[in-house]
Design a protein around this motif. Sequence first.
Motif, mmCIF file in Angstrom:
data_model
loop_
_atom_site.group_PDB
_atom_site.id
_atom_site.type_symbol
_atom_site.label_atom_id
_atom_site.label_comp_id
_atom_site.label_asym_id
_atom_site.label_seq_id
_atom_site.Cartn_x
_atom_site.Cartn_y
_atom_site.Cartn_z
ATOM 1 N N MET A 125 0.839 -1.209 0.000
ATOM 2 C CA MET A 125 0.000 0.000 0.000
ATOM 3 C C MET A 125 0.867 1.250 0.000
ATOM 4 S SD MET A 125 -2.952 -1.086 2.718
ATOM 5 C CE MET A 125 -4.030 0.329 2.593
ATOM 6 N N CYS A 126 1.952 1.181 0.730
ATOM 7 C CA CYS A 126 2.875 2.301 0.826
ATOM 8 C C CYS A 126 3.548 2.595 -0.519
ATOM 9 C CB CYS A 126 3.942 1.932 1.841
ATOM 10 S SG CYS A 126 4.263 3.201 3.001
ATOM 11 N N VAL A 131 4.946 6.662 -5.014
ATOM 12 C CA VAL A 131 5.631 7.108 -6.234
ATOM 13 C C VAL A 131 5.129 8.488 -6.659
ATOM 14 C CG1 VAL A 131 6.048 6.605 -8.680
ATOM 15 C CG2 VAL A 131 6.151 4.775 -6.990
ATOM 16 N N SER A 132 3.804 8.701 -6.561
ATOM 17 C CA SER A 132 3.311 10.021 -6.973
ATOM 18 C C SER A 132 3.743 11.103 -5.972
ATOM 19 C CB SER A 132 1.794 10.018 -7.182
ATOM 20 O OG SER A 132 1.139 9.693 -6.002
ATOM 21 N N PHE A 138 10.005 16.150 -6.860
ATOM 22 C CA PHE A 138 10.886 16.595 -7.942
ATOM 23 C C PHE A 138 10.208 17.508 -8.969
ATOM 24 C CE2 PHE A 138 12.852 12.670 -6.397
ATOM 25 C CZ PHE A 138 14.124 13.164 -6.105
ATOM 26 N N PHE A 139 8.915 17.319 -9.189
ATOM 27 C CA PHE A 139 8.297 18.022 -10.324
ATOM 28 C C PHE A 139 7.190 19.011 -9.989
ATOM 29 C CE2 PHE A 139 9.985 14.012 -12.044
ATOM 30 C CZ PHE A 139 10.890 14.545 -12.943
ATOM 31 N N ASN A 140 6.712 19.010 -8.747
ATOM 32 C CA ASN A 140 5.606 19.909 -8.392
ATOM 33 C C ASN A 140 5.932 21.361 -8.753
ATOM 34 O OD1 ASN A 140 3.920 21.702 -6.871
ATOM 35 N ND2 ASN A 140 3.270 19.998 -5.621
ATOM 36 N N PHE B 62 -2.113 2.569 -10.055
ATOM 37 C CA PHE B 62 -2.136 3.816 -9.297
ATOM 38 C C PHE B 62 -0.995 4.788 -9.600
ATOM 39 C CE2 PHE B 62 -5.083 1.316 -6.702
ATOM 40 C CZ PHE B 62 -6.138 2.206 -6.697
ATOM 41 N N ILE B 63 0.137 4.302 -10.044
ATOM 42 C CA ILE B 63 1.230 5.248 -10.328
ATOM 43 C C ILE B 63 0.861 6.172 -11.493
ATOM 44 C CG2 ILE B 63 3.637 5.469 -11.084
ATOM 45 C CD1 ILE B 63 4.226 3.032 -9.254
#
Lengths: 233, 252
Positions: A125-126, A131-132, A138-140, B62-63
């Motif tokens: 679940m973690c 990943v997002s 890095f990209f926000n 989900f990714i």
Amino acid sequence: MSFKDVAGSHLLWVCVIVGIIIVAGLTVYYLRLSYKNALELGIDKKTLKAVIKSSVTFSIVPSIAIVTGLVTLAVVIGLPYAWFRLSVLGSVAYELMSANMALNALNLDVNNADGYAFGLMAWAMCLGISVSLIFNVFFNKKIHMGTLKLGGEDKRWKAVAQTVFMSALLCALIVPMLFGGMASLMTFITSAIIAVVLSVIAKKANAPWLNEFVLAVSLLGAMVASVFWDKLF
Amino acid sequence: MKKNKNVNANEYYERMHKIGNRLMICALLLFFAIPLIISGYYDIMPKISDLLVAAGGLSAIFIPIGIAETFAEIPVMGSSYYISLITGNVLNLKLPAALNALKVADLKQGTEKGDAVIGVAVAASSLVTLVMLAIGMLLLTPLQPFLSSPFVTTAAGYVLPALFGCLFLGSLSDDVGGGVLVHKRLLALIIPFVVCIALYMVVPDLYETFEGFVIIICIPVIYLITKKMYKKGIITVELPGDKEEAQIQEEA
């Protein structure tokens, strides 16, 4: 140890409580920081109080919906971890789906699974959602700053260009609400009608304070009505 | 008294992203700490091969969805997206809170003021959820009959239409906040909206699963149509002060 022993263990409770306190601390820090920033940018305290009041009142009802998810999720992954996952990070839909997918992938059932399955599920679940989060580290900033440049030097075009994102979000998001069944459509319409009526009352009665509660009252009214619409259709 | 230190926009965003990044790293460490401590203490650390099987399907779905939603939500949520992700429930709570805050404060999205107010709203909303969940957890046994009642579970299933119904109206107005009026901007949404409806009618489940991608495709399409209509003079913009300027010119 069985799955349920680990899922309800004292150590997990301690970890979860400490984790939630840390996240609550980060959130309080962010609230104070944003409040201070807003004052420095020239927004008056009255407006900020109205924003807080409106955000708090309207968040109560959707939070009850999240708490109902706690009941469901607790059955699958145990109360402490369900509490943690819903307080931090996740949404009910993701958490339920991810817990079940992780267990199903190895043909495990929480009723007879061992402690190893809990570890496996917690890690899966973690990983699935992190990943997002890492992507955001890095990209926000790049994405956000890039979108702010849209429109260039033309002030008028810039004003229009900035509305595109919200329009795209609403355009795509409301389709399932409007076409996902009559009960959903009627709930949507009920909410909109209550909001219009309240806004008109606020204007006619010269009661701008009422605007702070438009969202909360419309939401509550529409959710109560949804039960009726659900039975009717 | 109003304070205005004339904060530089870039400086403001740089600072907020730096703080957001730090918060996100703290949160990531925390998320991983719990499975790590539990697995280490009870000696239930999963094998990589098992983890790949358990997380494989999950990650494959989900990714990409998570990343697509990031692209769609960042422009609206701004620098508060970090704290929104950390506390979760972005679509069903934080996004409506952000839109509502802009409306209550009459501010425009994509400005520092709008960004700061969204931060206040998102944090306040997150705290409410944290408190409600804590209460729900403590009172789970006495509350269970109520929370599991058909009335509550049915109503809980309609949170999104109930939320977006009232928010949607505000988005129909020409007033985009901060005194800026954009006339006929909704015309640019007609074609993408019809395509979205058609897509939903054909593949409703896929549409809902991959909503983030639909939004990402909608952004450039709506952008291009809006730009074309703006250049042709169909979509027009009224900035604050335009009326006064026109009046002065008329008098002159």
